[in-house]
Write a protein that holds these residues in place. Structure first.
Motif, PDB file in Angstrom:
ATOM      1  N   UNK A 161      13.218  24.189  -7.372  1.00 20.15           N
ATOM      2  CA  UNK A 161      14.040  23.082  -6.886  1.00 20.15           C
ATOM      3  C   UNK A 161      14.081  23.129  -5.357  1.00 20.15           C
ATOM      4  N   UNK A 162      14.151  21.959  -4.708  1.00 18.73           N
ATOM      5  CA  UNK A 162      14.254  21.926  -3.251  1.00 18.73           C
ATOM      6  C   UNK A 162      15.632  22.401  -2.789  1.00 18.73           C
ATOM      7  N   UNK A 163      15.705  22.885  -1.560  1.00 15.47           N
ATOM      8  CA  UNK A 163      17.011  23.194  -0.969  1.00 15.47           C
ATOM      9  C   UNK A 163      17.407  22.112   0.036  1.00 15.47           C
ATOM     10  N   UNK A 164      16.842  20.900  -0.181  1.00 19.78           N
ATOM     11  CA  UNK A 164      17.184  19.746   0.656  1.00 19.78           C
ATOM     12  C   UNK A 164      17.384  18.547  -0.259  1.00 19.78           C
TER      13      UNK A 164
ATOM     14  N   UNK B  52       3.297  23.849   2.245  1.00 22.28           N
ATOM     15  CA  UNK B  52       2.350  24.833   1.717  1.00 22.28           C
ATOM     16  C   UNK B  52       1.624  25.541   2.848  1.00 22.28           C
ATOM     17  N   UNK B  53       1.106  24.756   3.788  1.00 25.78           N
ATOM     18  CA  UNK B  53       0.317  25.337   4.875  1.00 25.78           C
ATOM     19  C   UNK B  53       1.171  26.203   5.793  1.00 25.78           C
ATOM     20  N   UNK B  54       2.404  25.771   6.046  1.00 31.59           N
ATOM     21  CA  UNK B  54       3.308  26.578   6.864  1.00 31.59           C
ATOM     22  C   UNK B  54       3.566  27.920   6.197  1.00 31.59           C
TER      23      UNK B  54
ATOM     24  N   UNK C 296      12.947  26.303   7.828  1.00 32.72           N
ATOM     25  CA  UNK C 296      13.622  27.524   8.271  1.00 32.72           C
ATOM     26  C   UNK C 296      13.749  28.523   7.131  1.00 32.72           C
ATOM     27  N   UNK C 297      13.983  28.021   5.924  1.00 29.07           N
ATOM     28  CA  UNK C 297      14.033  28.902   4.753  1.00 29.07           C
ATOM     29  C   UNK C 297      12.682  29.578   4.551  1.00 29.07           C
TER      30      UNK C 297
ATOM     31  N   UNK D 250       9.174  34.263   4.768  1.00 30.03           N
ATOM     32  CA  UNK D 250       7.882  34.790   5.181  1.00 30.03           C
ATOM     33  C   UNK D 250       8.043  36.028   6.073  1.00 30.03           C
ATOM     34  N   UNK D 251       9.042  36.011   6.932  1.00 35.27           N
ATOM     35  CA  UNK D 251       9.273  37.167   7.810  1.00 35.27           C
ATOM     36  C   UNK D 251       9.564  38.415   6.986  1.00 35.27           C
ATOM     37  N   UNK D 252      10.306  38.259   5.901  1.00 35.49           N
ATOM     38  CA  UNK D 252      10.596  39.399   5.036  1.00 35.49           C
ATOM     39  C   UNK D 252       9.351  39.820   4.260  1.00 35.49           C
TER      40      UNK D 252
END
Length: 382
Positions: A35-38, A295-297, A370-371, A376-378
């Protein structure tokens, strides 16, 4: 008292609920459940409130609000070249899952065989079993997860009642080509086999590819129930509004089940969806680019890490292989990922009756940028 034996002995709480609950418990970033968070378009959300205020709060017609069925028929004609009747071939349902269940319940009888392709969405088999049918599982093989047409041909028996086709495919993201539809038509020609097309991600196809719907193939459509979802298209999964397009004779049978399953679907939401389909078709036309950006991000951000992957051709899910990280099975790995890394994913083995040797998990990238950056950083820090 002695309670009756369960009719679904293999069914427990869905993996989506389990992982989302764990994500909340451990305060992990939830890329598991789809599900989206927006929110969806403001015009759509505002219209629902306006229809509620205007008193559109009673039962909709059993088959769906006429204006919405008309817009669905227009879209089918425009995108797939198929002129369907909004009166006799389009039925609005309380989510795509209800449409899938109603289609199966309408035609599957005791001991009928229904062919499903694993990894398979988890609602298929319970619906088949509750209606006395037998699910015949064919395993799609990584990494491409394409249908083996010879394997399908060999699996068809006199008991085969239905084949469930999911394109774009959840969880793998694979998509069917025009050649695939031709192969399917060749296999079912001169049989009474029915098709159930789960096409809820019809507008989420990437890299310039086209969605090849069962609706676009005249021969296949005559034996098909084709299901889609407004929740996926308009970022409103909690509304549970979907629909099924099927030839009149099949729609009659589906509606017999639908009218006693949910009877009808939220009136103000249907009216608002009809408005946005008519006034803002650019929304679903822009979805491929919208989700390809995400997806690409996400893929670019996790590429420096230890996961390996091939970019998903469709859906808003990305499979990744964790073989370079752990020898754990995928369920244990997903639990570790939540507890130790703070990111929730879905193990792919839960979609399979007999999982092949693979170490794959599914991330959902239907999230704000941002999510995705935080997750991705984690992930790359593993």
């Amino acid at each position: 008292m002695n309670y009756p034996t369960t009719k679904l002995p293999k069914v427990g709480t869905t993996i989506f609920t389990v992982m989302s609950q764990m994500a909340a418990e451990y305060k992990a970033i939830n890329l598991s459940q789809g599900f989206p968070d927006f929110d969806g378009p403001k015009q759509l959300l505002d219209a629902v409130g306006q229809y509620i205020a205007q008193g559109a709060n009673q039962y909709a017609p059993m088959t769906g609000v006429p204006a919405l069925r008309e817009e669905i028929a227009k879209k089918v004609a425009m995108l797939y070249g198929n002129t369907v009747s909004p009166e006799t071939e389009v039925t609005v349902t309380s989510g795509a899952t209800e449409a899938l269940f109603a289609a199966i319940a309408a035609v599957v009888r005791r001991d009928d065989e229904v062919i499903v392709f694993d990894p398979a969405y988890d609602s298929y088999e319970p619906a088949i079993e509750l209606n006395g049918g037998v699910a015949v599982h064919l395993q799609l093989q990584p990494p491409a997860f394409h249908i083996d047409w010879q394997q399908l041909k060999d699996a068809i028996t006199p008991k085969t009642r239905m084949i469930i086709i999911n394109t774009p495919h959840n969880p793998t993201g694979s998509i069917l080509s025009a050649e695939d539809l031709a192969q399917l038509a060749e296999l079912v020609r001169d049989t009474d086999i029915l098709l159930l097309g789960d096409e809820v991600y019809e507008h989420i196809v990437f890299d310039g590819h086209q969605h090849h719907s069962l609706l676009s193939h005249p021969e296949l459509y005559q034996r098909s129930f084709v299901v889609s979802s407004f929740g996926k298209t308009y970022h409103t999964t909690g509304w549970k509004v979907g629909y099924c397009v099927a030839p009149a004779a099949l729609s009659v049978e589906l509606r017999k089940v639908h009218q006693y399953l949910t009877f009808s679907t939220s009136t103000p939401m249907q009216l608002a969806l009809a408005d946005i389909m008519r006034e803002q078709p650019s929304h679903y036309q822009a979805l491929p680019a919208f989700y390809q950006h995400k997806r690409d991000l996400f893929n670019t951000l996790i590429a420096p890490g230890k996961f390996t992957f091939t970019a998903a051709p469709g859906t808003y899910f990305q499979l990744v292989d964790y073989s370079n990280i752990s020898d754990m099975n995928d369920i244990d790995f997903c639990q570790w990922l939540i507890k130790e890394v703070g990111v929730a994913a879905i193990p792919v083995s839960v979609f399979c009756n007999t999982p092949p040797h693979m170490r794959l998990i599914r991330f959902c990238f239907a999230k704000g940028d941002e999510t995705l950056k935080s997750a991705a950083a984690r992930i790359v820090a593993i």
